[in-house]
Design a protein around this motif. Structure first.
Motif, PDB file in Angstrom:
ATOM      1  N   SER A  49       0.830  -1.209   0.000  1.00 24.29           N
ATOM      2  CA  SER A  49       0.000   0.000   0.000  1.00 24.29           C
ATOM      3  C   SER A  49       0.864   1.260   0.000  1.00 24.29           C
ATOM      4  CB  SER A  49      -0.926  -0.016   1.215  1.00 24.29           C
ATOM      5  OG  SER A  49      -1.702   1.136   1.244  1.00 24.29           O
ATOM      6  N   SER A  88       1.105   4.099  -2.923  1.00 27.13           N
ATOM      7  CA  SER A  88       0.782   5.518  -2.685  1.00 27.13           C
ATOM      8  C   SER A  88       1.923   6.453  -3.097  1.00 27.13           C
ATOM      9  CB  SER A  88       0.406   5.749  -1.226  1.00 27.13           C
ATOM     10  OG  SER A  88       1.532   5.597  -0.392  1.00 27.13           O
ATOM     11  N   VAL A 141      -2.440  -4.824  -4.436  1.00 28.45           N
ATOM     12  CA  VAL A 141      -2.611  -3.890  -3.311  1.00 28.45           C
ATOM     13  C   VAL A 141      -4.025  -3.989  -2.763  1.00 28.45           C
ATOM     14  CG1 VAL A 141      -2.678  -1.439  -2.677  1.00 28.45           C
ATOM     15  CG2 VAL A 141      -0.790  -2.310  -4.059  1.00 28.45           C
ATOM     16  N   GLY A 198      -5.105  -5.521   0.797  1.00 29.78           N
ATOM     17  CA  GLY A 198      -5.828  -4.600   1.677  1.00 29.78           C
ATOM     18  C   GLY A 198      -7.104  -5.217   2.216  1.00 29.78           C
TER      19      GLY A 198
END
Length: 180
Positions: free
Chosen positions: A109, A113, A150, A154
């Motif tokens: 993650s 980002s 991802v 998540g």
């Protein structure tokens, strides 16, 4: 905890042979008690259902190698400075710990980002590894597949955390497992 075994009615495991064992495992010994019920943990089927095929496994491995490369002592100081100067959402990457599988989703993650900043940073590096990682980060196919990883990790992390909340019963947590 000095709880008398005759007061235990069930036990839940991850199915590890050392625990289950046909003759010597804890479950085999506890099943000798007629009222004992044994259950398989509901977390493990969710993890097994997202076993990665070769392509995704290779992509995950490359992403983890890239994180390790970027966190190596020779690059980390420059990376932190670069992320700070480029006003990235964070100033560092998270490391992945193979013992704590939740950390893989968190590391991915964070990588996702900061992907634009990392692509720019890798473009400034001269090493062969940096060029290979830059190619991966510049590939729209690899990036769409990484986005899938991802998201999947998540969702698994969210489920795992829901299942670990205090004072939850199987009745409260089963809908979360079924939804995944």
């Amino acid at each position: 905890m000095k709880i008398p075994l005759h007061k235990c009615v069930s036990v839940t495991t991850d199915g590890a042979p050392a625990v289950v064992g046909r003759d010597q495992g804890v479950i085999a010994r506890l099943k000798a008690m007629p009222s004992m019920l044994a259950f398989y943990c509901i977390i493990h089927p969710t993890v097994l259902c997202v076993k990665l095929n070769d392509h995704f496994q290779q992509l995950m491995c490359t992403a983890m190698k890239m994180i390790n490369f970027l966190r190596s002592q020779s690059v980390l100081r420059h990376l932190r400075k670069f992320l700070k100067e480029s006003d990235a959402t964070c100033e560092d990457l998270l490391t992945y710990n193979n013992i704590r599988w939740l950390s893989k989703g968190n590391a991915l993650s964070r990588l996702w980002s900061t992907r634009q900043e990392l692509t720019s940073f890798l473009n400034t590096c001269t090493s062969l590894n940096a060029r290979q990682f830059h190619e991966m980060m510049s590939s729209s196919k690899d990036m769409s597949d990484l986005a899938f990883l991802v998201d999947t990790c998540g969702h698994l992390n969210d489920l795992n955390l829901k299942l670990q909340e205090k004072n939850k019963t199987i009745i409260n947590t089963l809908p979360a497992v079924q939804a995944l």
